[in-house]
Design a protein around this motif. Sequence first.
Motif, PDB file in Angstrom:
ATOM      1  N   ASN A   1       0.879  -1.199   0.011  1.00 51.26           N
ATOM      2  CA  ASN A   1       0.025   0.020  -0.027  1.00 51.26           C
ATOM      3  C   ASN A   1       0.964   1.250  -0.133  1.00 51.26           C
ATOM      4  O   ASN A   1       2.117   1.114  -0.417  1.00 51.26           O
ATOM      5  CB  ASN A   1      -1.080  -0.001   1.395  1.00 51.26           C
ATOM      6  CG  ASN A   1      -0.238  -0.021   2.394  1.00 51.26           C
ATOM      7  OD1 ASN A   1       0.987   0.277   2.564  1.00 51.26           O
ATOM      8  ND2 ASN A   1      -1.049  -0.469   3.676  1.00 51.26           N
ATOM      9  N   ASP A   2       0.197   2.437   0.130  1.00 50.63           N
ATOM     10  CA  ASP A   2       1.077   3.482   0.153  1.00 50.63           C
ATOM     11  C   ASP A   2       2.191   3.801   1.272  1.00 50.63           C
ATOM     12  O   ASP A   2       3.136   4.219   1.016  1.00 50.63           O
ATOM     13  CB  ASP A   2       0.185   5.045   0.091  1.00 50.63           C
ATOM     14  CG  ASP A   2      -0.732   4.896   1.127  1.00 50.63           C
ATOM     15  OD1 ASP A   2      -0.967   3.705   1.926  1.00 50.63           O
ATOM     16  OD2 ASP A   2      -1.302   6.015   1.574  1.00 50.63           O
ATOM     17  N   GLN A   3       1.750   3.142   2.177  1.00 52.92           N
ATOM     18  CA  GLN A   3       2.723   3.358   3.498  1.00 52.92           C
ATOM     19  C   GLN A   3       3.865   2.235   3.330  1.00 52.92           C
ATOM     20  O   GLN A   3       5.204   2.731   3.302  1.00 52.92           O
ATOM     21  CB  GLN A   3       2.191   2.846   4.793  1.00 52.92           C
ATOM     22  CG  GLN A   3       2.949   2.859   5.908  1.00 52.92           C
ATOM     23  CD  GLN A   3       2.339   2.447   7.357  1.00 52.92           C
ATOM     24  OE1 GLN A   3       1.212   2.249   7.167  1.00 52.92           O
ATOM     25  NE2 GLN A   3       3.160   2.235   8.409  1.00 52.92           N
TER      26      GLN A   3
ATOM     27  N   GLU B   1       7.876   3.491   2.668  1.00 47.39           N
ATOM     28  CA  GLU B   1       8.922   2.794   3.326  1.00 47.39           C
ATOM     29  C   GLU B   1       9.972   2.015   2.764  1.00 47.39           C
ATOM     30  O   GLU B   1      10.836   1.361   3.340  1.00 47.39           O
ATOM     31  CB  GLU B   1       8.115   2.226   4.541  1.00 47.39           C
ATOM     32  CG  GLU B   1       7.416   3.083   5.504  1.00 47.39           C
ATOM     33  CD  GLU B   1       6.688   2.290   6.570  1.00 47.39           C
ATOM     34  OE1 GLU B   1       6.534   1.048   6.705  1.00 47.39           O
ATOM     35  OE2 GLU B   1       6.111   2.912   7.421  1.00 47.39           O
TER      36      GLU B   1
ATOM     37  N   ARG C   1      -4.188   3.010  -3.087  1.00 42.35           N
ATOM     38  CA  ARG C   1      -4.013   3.374  -1.811  1.00 42.35           C
ATOM     39  C   ARG C   1      -3.520   1.966  -1.078  1.00 42.35           C
ATOM     40  O   ARG C   1      -2.728   2.197  -0.123  1.00 42.35           O
ATOM     41  CB  ARG C   1      -5.135   4.114  -1.028  1.00 42.35           C
ATOM     42  CG  ARG C   1      -4.807   4.309   0.451  1.00 42.35           C
ATOM     43  CD  ARG C   1      -5.837   5.003   1.040  1.00 42.35           C
ATOM     44  NE  ARG C   1      -5.714   5.071   2.330  1.00 42.35           N
ATOM     45  CZ  ARG C   1      -6.457   5.272   3.418  1.00 42.35           C
ATOM     46  NH1 ARG C   1      -7.850   5.394   3.111  1.00 42.35           N
ATOM     47  NH2 ARG C   1      -6.260   5.406   4.563  1.00 42.35           N
ATOM     48  N   ASP C   2      -4.569   1.039  -0.948  1.00 36.32           N
ATOM     49  CA  ASP C   2      -4.421  -0.168  -0.102  1.00 36.32           C
ATOM     50  C   ASP C   2      -3.978  -1.468  -0.717  1.00 36.32           C
ATOM     51  O   ASP C   2      -4.045  -2.578  -0.369  1.00 36.32           O
ATOM     52  CB  ASP C   2      -6.020  -0.457   0.265  1.00 36.32           C
ATOM     53  CG  ASP C   2      -6.393   0.659   1.431  1.00 36.32           C
ATOM     54  OD1 ASP C   2      -5.769   1.276   2.316  1.00 36.32           O
ATOM     55  OD2 ASP C   2      -7.743   0.998   1.339  1.00 36.32           O
TER      56      ASP C   2
END
Length: 138
Positions: free
Chosen positions: A66-68, A72, A121-122
């Motif tokens: 996902n975006d996170q 990272e 996004r997910d």
Amino acid sequence: MTLVFEQLNQGWNAYPNGSESVVARVGDTLTFRFKLNPFAYEGVSKGDEAVLTFAGCTRWRLGVTNDQGWFEGQCRYSDVAPRWGEFYEIIGDDPERNAPEDWQIIGADTSAGRHFLFYLRDETFECVAGDWRIAHLK
């Protein structure tokens, strides 16, 4: 050869708060349905959807990055793709293409197969297919 990420989405993108995507397949034709982003593009209203259709599909996957994870550095393309959230065709010899273990295999890859990648996004959607098109659903 260096990988090229050709951005294919012009004037549209996925809804930024979750796309609620659906994948469907009939033979070697795959469809990917998702909500469109009404905040950034003219002609897109809240609730509008789009369907990407991929003809001659030989494999696809809906991954968990996902975006996170992207920001990272957990995505295999985090350091090479230009931006998060876009729909790309990856052009060039990609040694990492087969790295994910969750590919859904439809048939043998062919020389006409093109690698498509869509960051949402997910999740991350990928497929290898001969061609694609989009239909905007109101």
